[in-house]
Every structure is written in C-alpha cells, then in structure tokens.
Design a protein around this motif. Sequence first.
Motif, PDB file in Angstrom:
ATOM      1  N   GLU A   1      -4.974  14.569  -6.102  1.00 60.24           N
ATOM      2  CA  GLU A   1      -4.874  14.255  -4.549  1.00 60.24           C
ATOM      3  C   GLU A   1      -5.384  15.271  -3.475  1.00 60.24           C
ATOM      4  O   GLU A   1      -6.082  14.713  -2.450  1.00 60.24           O
ATOM      5  CB  GLU A   1      -4.702  13.519  -4.191  1.00 60.24           C
ATOM      6  CG  GLU A   1      -4.224  12.145  -5.144  1.00 60.24           C
ATOM      7  CD  GLU A   1      -5.469  11.223  -5.068  1.00 60.24           C
ATOM      8  OE1 GLU A   1      -6.200  11.332  -3.802  1.00 60.24           O
ATOM      9  OE2 GLU A   1      -5.872  10.160  -4.951  1.00 60.24           O
TER      10      GLU A   1
ATOM     11  N   TRP B   1      -0.066   8.986   4.777  1.00 64.07           N
ATOM     12  CA  TRP B   1      -1.406   8.185   3.287  1.00 64.07           C
ATOM     13  C   TRP B   1      -1.079   7.310   2.430  1.00 64.07           C
ATOM     14  O   TRP B   1      -1.444   6.630   1.749  1.00 64.07           O
ATOM     15  CB  TRP B   1      -1.927   9.387   3.211  1.00 64.07           C
ATOM     16  CG  TRP B   1      -2.962   9.383   2.254  1.00 64.07           C
ATOM     17  CD1 TRP B   1      -4.564   9.126   2.824  1.00 64.07           C
ATOM     18  CD2 TRP B   1      -2.966   9.575   0.833  1.00 64.07           C
ATOM     19  NE1 TRP B   1      -4.700   9.086   1.551  1.00 64.07           N
ATOM     20  CE2 TRP B   1      -3.928   9.240   0.637  1.00 64.07           C
ATOM     21  CE3 TRP B   1      -2.004   9.666   0.164  1.00 64.07           C
ATOM     22  CZ2 TRP B   1      -5.061   9.038  -0.880  1.00 64.07           C
ATOM     23  CZ3 TRP B   1      -2.364   9.512  -2.000  1.00 64.07           C
ATOM     24  CH2 TRP B   1      -3.306   8.800  -2.412  1.00 64.07           C
TER      25      TRP B   1
ATOM     26  N   ASN C   1      -0.189   4.127   3.431  1.00 61.28           N
ATOM     27  CA  ASN C   1      -1.405   3.272   4.066  1.00 61.28           C
ATOM     28  C   ASN C   1      -1.937   2.841   2.540  1.00 61.28           C
ATOM     29  O   ASN C   1      -2.295   2.060   2.303  1.00 61.28           O
ATOM     30  CB  ASN C   1      -1.950   4.258   4.385  1.00 61.28           C
ATOM     31  CG  ASN C   1      -2.077   3.861   5.987  1.00 61.28           C
ATOM     32  OD1 ASN C   1      -1.872   2.949   6.657  1.00 61.28           O
ATOM     33  ND2 ASN C   1      -2.145   5.274   7.011  1.00 61.28           N
ATOM     34  N   TYR C   2      -2.339   3.959   1.610  1.00 61.61           N
ATOM     35  CA  TYR C   2      -2.452   3.739  -0.133  1.00 61.61           C
ATOM     36  C   TYR C   2      -2.226   2.134  -0.559  1.00 61.61           C
ATOM     37  O   TYR C   2      -3.150   1.480  -0.747  1.00 61.61           O
ATOM     38  CB  TYR C   2      -2.582   4.234  -0.319  1.00 61.61           C
ATOM     39  CG  TYR C   2      -3.417   4.638  -1.688  1.00 61.61           C
ATOM     40  CD1 TYR C   2      -4.736   5.313  -2.050  1.00 61.61           C
ATOM     41  CD2 TYR C   2      -2.882   3.956  -2.688  1.00 61.61           C
ATOM     42  CE1 TYR C   2      -5.310   5.494  -3.213  1.00 61.61           C
ATOM     43  CE2 TYR C   2      -3.251   3.652  -4.171  1.00 61.61           C
ATOM     44  CZ  TYR C   2      -4.603   4.734  -3.933  1.00 61.61           C
ATOM     45  OH  TYR C   2      -5.261   4.676  -5.912  1.00 61.61           O
TER      46      TYR C   2
ATOM     47  N   THR D   1      -3.080  -1.203   1.416  1.00 64.21           N
ATOM     48  CA  THR D   1      -4.790  -1.300   1.385  1.00 64.21           C
ATOM     49  C   THR D   1      -5.055  -1.592   0.310  1.00 64.21           C
ATOM     50  O   THR D   1      -6.135  -2.566  -0.279  1.00 64.21           O
ATOM     51  CB  THR D   1      -5.392  -0.098   2.359  1.00 64.21           C
ATOM     52  OG1 THR D   1      -5.467   1.354   1.605  1.00 64.21           O
ATOM     53  CG2 THR D   1      -4.645  -0.213   3.732  1.00 64.21           C
ATOM     54  N   LYS D   2      -5.087  -0.139  -0.190  1.00 65.81           N
ATOM     55  CA  LYS D   2      -5.528  -0.589  -2.591  1.00 65.81           C
ATOM     56  C   LYS D   2      -4.211  -0.666  -3.206  1.00 65.81           C
ATOM     57  O   LYS D   2      -4.554  -1.202  -4.138  1.00 65.81           O
ATOM     58  CB  LYS D   2      -5.669   0.747  -2.693  1.00 65.81           C
ATOM     59  CG  LYS D   2      -6.701   1.551  -1.774  1.00 65.81           C
ATOM     60  CD  LYS D   2      -7.720   2.856  -1.361  1.00 65.81           C
ATOM     61  CE  LYS D   2      -8.221   2.941  -0.478  1.00 65.81           C
ATOM     62  NZ  LYS D   2      -9.053   4.588  -1.049  1.00 65.81           N
ATOM     63  N   GLY D   3      -3.077  -1.275  -2.865  1.00 65.21           N
ATOM     64  CA  GLY D   3      -2.036  -0.978  -3.930  1.00 65.21           C
ATOM     65  C   GLY D   3      -2.005   0.023  -4.757  1.00 65.21           C
ATOM     66  O   GLY D   3      -1.866   0.681  -4.476  1.00 65.21           O
ATOM     67  N   ASP D   4      -1.677  -0.031  -6.040  1.00 62.81           N
ATOM     68  CA  ASP D   4      -0.309   0.753  -6.724  1.00 62.81           C
ATOM     69  C   ASP D   4      -1.377   1.844  -7.130  1.00 62.81           C
ATOM     70  O   ASP D   4      -2.835   1.354  -7.235  1.00 62.81           O
ATOM     71  CB  ASP D   4      -0.110   0.568  -7.925  1.00 62.81           C
ATOM     72  CG  ASP D   4       1.340  -0.358  -7.906  1.00 62.81           C
ATOM     73  OD1 ASP D   4       1.870  -0.427  -6.742  1.00 62.81           O
ATOM     74  OD2 ASP D   4       1.835  -1.130  -8.852  1.00 62.81           O
ATOM     75  N   HIS D   5      -1.049   3.202  -7.131  1.00 64.87           N
ATOM     76  CA  HIS D   5      -2.343   4.307  -7.546  1.00 64.87           C
ATOM     77  C   HIS D   5      -2.774   4.320  -8.729  1.00 64.87           C
ATOM     78  O   HIS D   5      -1.493   4.028  -9.690  1.00 64.87           O
ATOM     79  CB  HIS D   5      -2.067   5.380  -6.755  1.00 64.87           C
ATOM     80  CG  HIS D   5      -2.988   7.103  -7.375  1.00 64.87           C
ATOM     81  ND1 HIS D   5      -3.121   6.938  -8.132  1.00 64.87           N
ATOM     82  CD2 HIS D   5      -3.416   7.245  -5.926  1.00 64.87           C
ATOM     83  CE1 HIS D   5      -3.499   8.640  -8.315  1.00 64.87           C
ATOM     84  NE2 HIS D   5      -3.648   8.208  -6.627  1.00 64.87           N
TER      85      HIS D   5
END
Length: 425
Positions: free
Chosen positions: A311, A324, A327-328, A331-335
């Motif tokens: 990353e 970051w 926010n991830y 907005t996006k849920g789990d990586h």
Amino acid sequence: MSTILAIWLLSIIIFAFFKLKYSIILYTAYLVLVPFLNVNIFGIHLQYNLINTAIFIGFVLKYHKRIKTIDIQPFKPFLLLFFFYLIMMPFQKEFSFNIWRSNLMTAILFPLIIWNTHKFDSTIYKPLKKTFIICIAIAMLYGIFLTFIPGINPYLMIMLPLNGGEFNEEYALTGGGRVFGRISSVFGHPMMFGLFICLTIVYIYYIKKDIKYYGGYLLLLLAIFNSITCGVRSTIIGMITAIASILILTKKIKLAIGVIIITLLLSQIIQIIPGMEEYVSSISDINNKEQNVNGSSVEMRLEQLNGALKEIRNCPFVGKGYGWTSNYLLTKGDHPVLLAFESYIFIILCDNGILGLFAWAFTLILIYKESRKFKNRGNIIFTLFITYITYSCVTGEYGYLKYTILFYVLILINKDSNNLALKRQ
C-alpha cells in the motif's frame, strides 16, 4: 433512555461552569458506562469535541486568575507525537486534519484538564477515584453476568439503536471455542472491553490496597476472569503482558511464584470447561487455520505486513496520510488483505509510513523517561503503555488511546500508600 443521556450530558456542561469537579466526575463515568457520545438536544449534536471544549472553557474560567501556564509535562510525549503527525501532513496526499483534531481532543484534552484541575483542587482526587472504581466494578460484574446469556447483551440492545446502531447477535455468538460468545459489557465492541480489562488489571493492581475489605483483590480476580470469558483472545495476551511487565519491573519474586501457581490452577479449570480448552490453546497455535480466525496465524500476519508495504510502496516514508485507514474502513469496508487493519503496526505503516514507526518508538522512549520522574508510579505507568501497545499490535487501534491516557492521568493523581503529596520525585 435518550432523555436520561440528554440530562446527563447537559449536567456535565452546566457543572463545567459552576462546579467543575462534578462535571469531570460525571464525564468520566459517562466515558466508561456509555458506548457512544452523540446525542441530539434541540438540534444541537452533543459529541466528544463539544463536551471536551465546554469542560476546558469551564476550567479556564474557573482558574484563569491562578493559571500562569497549563502544565503539559506529563503529556509531552503524546503532544509531540501529534505534532509529528501534523507536520507530516503537507507531504501526504490523503490526510484528514479533522480526524487528527478529533483524536487529539478526545485522547489528551480531558486528561489534561483532570491533571491541571487536581493541581488547583486536590479534593477532586477521592470522589473521582471512587467513581472510577464503581464504573470498573459495574463493567466487570456485567461482563460476568453476560456469560450466563451468551450472544445477548440487553444493555447494548437498548443503547446502540439510540445512536443509529444495532447489536449484532450473530457476531456476539460466533463460535471458534468462544463458550460465552463475544462479550462487550457496557462498551460498544468486545475489543474495547478487552482493552479496558487489561488496563483495569494494571490500575487496580496499583491501588488495590486503597480499596477496603479486599475489594481491590476482588476486582483483580473479576478482571482476570473477564479476560478469559470475554471471547477476545487478545485480552489474554494483554493480561499476561500486564502481569509479566509488573513482575519484571517491580522484581516481585514471591508474587511471580503465586501467579505461576494460579495460572497452573486456571489451566486445569479451563480444561474441564467444554470448548474453553480449544479457545485458549488457539492463542499459541500460530499455524492454526482450522479456527478460521483471520489474521491470527503468523503466516497471515506476514501476508498482511506485505499488504501494508504494498500500500505504501509509492510513499514508504510518510505513508498514505493520517487517518487513511479510518477513512478506508468507513468508505470501502474491510481491506482485501489487511481486513480491518488488525494491528497498530499496519495502521502506522499505512497512515504515516516508516517514519511513523520511528515516531512511535521515540514516543515510547519519552514515556519511559517521563515515568521515571514519578518514583512510586513509574513501573505502573510504563506497564500501562506496554499493555496498550501490545494489545493494539495484535488487534488494531480503534480509539484505545483515549482510555489509556485516562487511566494514565488517574494513576498520576493517585496518592501513594503513604499519603504523600503528589509531586515528582
């Protein structure tokens, strides 16, 4: 219930300008016993920053004639860390100043007020301490009560909808050897309760002789019992770290022998509880994939570390930006690889890169040096932060610092067993 919370918060604000001591006591109780702070009163959203600001203004108004400078010395390591985050922002692409400001205020401002208020009014010490001990007792006893109704938490079922949330019974009842499910007690998440248990063990160990009728020892036993039954494996690691750190730093040989005996007895008891043996043994089974515990094996941790390095491959030194990871998730849920960023190491790397790791290492050194200035509290203070770091490195960091620094300042203002005046020695 929403009316009760509104009255509670309004009382905190009103007392901040008339009886600051009561405001601080009420707010401390709120932070422990209520899993959120977001209450709408007449169109005004009462949140952490607003309450913290109101109490700070009340403090300044009350003591403005006596304040020459606000004593920030015990908090310098953290203020320097946040200053580092701030000066890194111009070199980062996706930083969030709002998250930085919020984290700074929620983690440091209120403990800073407690510390400085105590310098002007030492009478705050006893009622604040009693209130905190009562809150700990409520959290621990309720945690034990919930072992009788696995997967259910009546308190959170009532409270969370008030903040637009919902109690996840399926998550709370998930197996993996969790005989009693995942227990949150009065906190919004089992992980937060797990941290609170670990910090409680350190704090109660320090003040145990100050609690009458062996109440301190009883609270220690309750906390240790909760660490085993709460369903968060990391809590057992945090508990062991806390106890080991205390014994190493204080050189308590007899106590060490006692702990070994108690640990052996507990291991025998655990073996006769159906499912618990599997749960506890999975902590040390570093290659166990059958447990289906994401991120629990060494192999998966290394995979996640590699994911974090990928990353930041274009920004290895400064990271992707403060906040970051938060926010991830929002907005996006789990990586796909890092999941919920389940280690503070991954969070620091992604947010602030390699320099962030060095900054935290430097902060720990400063904390150690600062703790040495408090002769009778030094070992406990450093143990507290070692416990916090260990727990965060195996779970992630989800607002844990504000609780850790709250415990920290309560240790600072605590008079030692000889009732000596608070001073640096």
